[in-house]
Design a protein around this motif. Structure first.
Motif, short mmCIF file in Angstrom:
data_model
loop_
_atom_site.label_atom_id
_atom_site.label_comp_id
_atom_site.label_asym_id
_atom_site.label_seq_id
_atom_site.Cartn_x
_atom_site.Cartn_y
_atom_site.Cartn_z
N ARG A 258 0.83 -1.21 0.00
CA ARG A 258 0.00 0.00 0.00
C ARG A 258 0.86 1.26 0.00
O ARG A 258 0.48 2.29 0.56
N GLY A 259 2.02 1.16 -0.59
CA GLY A 259 2.94 2.28 -0.66
C GLY A 259 4.30 1.78 -1.12
O GLY A 259 4.47 0.59 -1.42
N THR A 260 5.27 2.66 -1.16
CA THR A 260 6.62 2.29 -1.59
C THR A 260 7.62 2.72 -0.52
O THR A 260 7.27 3.36 0.46
N CYS A 261 8.87 2.37 -0.77
CA CYS A 261 9.94 2.74 0.16
C CYS A 261 9.99 4.25 0.36
O CYS A 261 10.36 4.74 1.44
N ALA A 262 9.59 5.01 -0.67
CA ALA A 262 9.63 6.47 -0.57
C ALA A 262 8.61 7.02 0.42
O ALA A 262 8.73 8.15 0.90
N ASN A 263 7.58 6.22 0.72
CA ASN A 263 6.56 6.66 1.67
C ASN A 263 6.97 6.46 3.13
O ASN A 263 6.26 6.89 4.04
N LEU A 264 8.11 5.82 3.33
CA LEU A 264 8.56 5.57 4.70
C LEU A 264 9.26 6.82 5.23
O LEU A 264 10.45 7.05 4.98
N VAL A 265 8.51 7.65 5.93
CA VAL A 265 9.02 8.91 6.48
C VAL A 265 8.55 9.01 7.93
O VAL A 265 7.63 8.32 8.36
N ASP A 266 9.21 9.88 8.68
CA ASP A 266 8.76 10.13 10.05
C ASP A 266 7.31 10.57 10.04
O ASP A 266 6.90 11.41 9.24
N GLY A 267 6.51 9.99 10.93
CA GLY A 267 5.10 10.33 11.02
C GLY A 267 4.20 9.37 10.28
O GLY A 267 2.99 9.36 10.52
N ALA A 268 4.77 8.54 9.38
CA ALA A 268 3.95 7.57 8.66
C ALA A 268 3.42 6.52 9.64
O ALA A 268 4.13 6.08 10.54
N PHE A 269 2.17 6.14 9.45
CA PHE A 269 1.56 5.11 10.30
C PHE A 269 1.59 3.80 9.54
O PHE A 269 1.07 3.70 8.42
N VAL A 270 2.24 2.79 10.12
CA VAL A 270 2.50 1.55 9.39
C VAL A 270 2.23 0.34 10.27
O VAL A 270 2.15 0.44 11.50
N GLU A 271 2.08 -0.80 9.61
CA GLU A 271 2.07 -2.09 10.29
C GLU A 271 3.32 -2.83 9.87
O GLU A 271 3.61 -2.94 8.68
N VAL A 272 4.07 -3.32 10.85
CA VAL A 272 5.32 -4.03 10.58
C VAL A 272 5.16 -5.49 10.95
O VAL A 272 4.65 -5.82 12.03
N LYS A 273 5.59 -6.37 10.05
CA LYS A 273 5.60 -7.81 10.31
C LYS A 273 7.02 -8.32 10.12
O LYS A 273 7.71 -7.93 9.17
N SER A 274 7.43 -9.20 11.03
CA SER A 274 8.80 -9.71 10.93
C SER A 274 8.92 -11.06 11.61
O SER A 274 8.27 -11.33 12.63
N ARG A 275 9.76 -11.91 11.03
CA ARG A 275 10.19 -13.15 11.68
C ARG A 275 11.71 -13.17 11.78
O ARG A 275 12.31 -14.22 11.93
N ARG A 276 12.33 -11.98 11.70
CA ARG A 276 13.79 -11.91 11.71
C ARG A 276 14.26 -10.98 12.82
O ARG A 276 14.40 -9.78 12.60
#
Length: 455
Positions: A258-276
């Protein structure tokens, strides 16, 4: 060479463990049979994240339930315990902040045993083991690359990568070659052929088939971004919704939804998933999904005590919140203006402020994401009699008076912006009846926008 161990992790949460209480999972030590010698257990907690998503610095103690032997947990997560013999033991980890976790350890040989553990909320199933002895291998780790050639893949165990080969005689349990994907937790048993290569006789997936919940999953706001997300090397702090913060790393394997790496900025609201889990703490993101979120702060009110230059992207003001209270609002270059421009941001303006960027200084302040100018009826409107008049009309109106009205008495200030109807500033005398309208509060008083004289 590391000795073989098997580890099953069960998180107990915040329920206190009572000394001497027997568990259905407890396995008694053997009553007979030769003792193969003393065992030294060296361990390290790679990651300890509580149920609120907060990454905890390892601390507290670890106790062997069967022997009550205890060791402190060092800040790097390491600990060291003596075990009396081989067998099955239960380690109880107690964090200084209240969390508890239980680990069942099976030791099948004497000497030094090394184990690494990850604790995540109330779920803990990340276990790594290495046992290579007399040409046999028993490994537990995670798939690094599901296909590195015909009938082979790589398995990451501790800090080493093993090549796993298989043939038609390999027994697959809960998975298959076509189902393998990076991060799958596997147990591999077979023949060690040297050069970090194993010919597998059994490969077992440590999870039911089907979707497996990620080991870390949380929503929150991006803060402190550094590096280049589009270059596959960045890090940020995830301010977790509901409380806590976690360090998130971005690499070339991180996917964006639902976005690109360029949308990753301070203030962005995101969901993070990780198994690492990251070596130094935090998580390496497998997936970052951008989401819409209602502003964490949203209020309407009147601008007061404006300082700085809003049009230069550096200003602050006090928002006198409609309904009561006040909040410090900061303006920066990212602040957007709607139904007006930066030039309209003046004392007395009635605005709606939205923000999801809490300011570090002053505490309790917010950096405005959006300021929308709105029309509003006067916040103060009353008819009454002028008393205690102390007003100067030349060269510009200034001064104050007290308006006695049905709601009590209110101090009214007069300035150059005050408009007079059905009279002039000179008519503002004690005993005169007027109607005052204002939306400019100041220290408990009101600066009059309009004063209308009544018959």
């Amino acid at each position: 060479m590391r000795r073989w161990i098997g580890v099953t992790l069960m998180v107990l949460g915040l329920v206190p463990w009572m000394t001497g209480c027997q568990s259905a999972r407890q396995v008694a030590l053997p009553d007979n049979g030769p003792t193969t010698g003393l065992v030294t257990l060296k361990g390290q907690i790679l990651q300890w994240v509580n149920e609120q998503g907060q990454s905890l610095v390892p601390s507290g103690s670890v106790t062997v339930r069967e022997t009550q032997t205890q060791s402190n947990i060092n800040p790097d997560g390491s600990f060291r315990l003596p075990l009396p013999q081989t067998g099955t033991f239960h380690l109880v980890f107690r964090h200084t902040r209240g969390s508890e976790a239980e680990v069942e350890v099976q030791v099948e040989d004497s000497g030094e045993v090394e184990v690494r553990i990850m604790i995540q909320g109330r779920v803990g199933d990340l276990v790594e083991k290495i046992h290579i002895h007399n040409g046999k291998a028993d490994l537990m780790g995670r798939v690094a690359n599901p296909s590195t050639g015909p009938n082979q893949f790589t398995l990451q165990v501790f800090d080493q990568t093993y090549t796993i080969q298989y043939d038609s005689s390999t027994n697959w349990i809960n998975t298959s070659p076509a189902q393998l994907k990076p991060g799958d937790p596997l147990e591999v048993k077979g023949q060690y052929t040297g050069n970090s290569t194993v010919l597998a006789r059994k490969i077992r997936l440590h999870a039911p088939q089907g979707p497996k919940p990620p080991e870390f999953e949380a929503k929150g706001t991006v803060a402190g971004l550094s590096g280049n997300p589009c270059g596959g090397s960045a890090s940020f702090t995830l301010q977790v919704q509901g409380g806590g913060s976690v360090t998130i790393l971005v690499d070339v394997q991180t996917r964006f939804e639902r976005g690109t790496c360029a949308n990753l900025v301070d203030g962005a609201f995101v969901e993070v998933k990780s198994r690492r889990p990251a070596t130094g703490g935090g998580w390496i993101a497998d997936e970052i999904q951008f989401e819409r979120q209602e502003a964490e702060f949203e209020a309407k009110g009147t601008v007061s005590n404006l300082t700085g230059n809003p049009c230069a992207g550096s200003a602050s003001f006090i928002l006198q919140v409609q309904g009561g209270g006040s909040v410090t609002i900061l303006v920066d270059a990212q602040t957007r203006f709607k139904k007006g421009s930066c030039g309209n941001l003046v004392n007395g303006a009635f605005v709606e402020v939205k923000s999801r960027r809490p300011a570090a200084n002053p505490p309790g302040a917010w950096i405005a994401d959006e300021i929308e100018f709105e029309g509003q009826e006067a916040e103060f409107e009353a008819k009454g009699t002028v008393t205690n008049a102390a007003v100067t009309c030349s060269p510009t109106p200034s001064g104050s008076f007290v308006l006695n009205h049905n709601g009590g008495s209110t101090t009214i200030l007069v300035d150059a912006q005050t408009r007079f109807e059905d009279g002039t500033c000179a008519n503002l005398q004690n005993g005169v009846r007027v109607e005052v309208k204002s939306r400019r509060p100041q220290n408990g008083a009101w600066i009059a926008d309009k004063i209308e004289f009544e018959d």
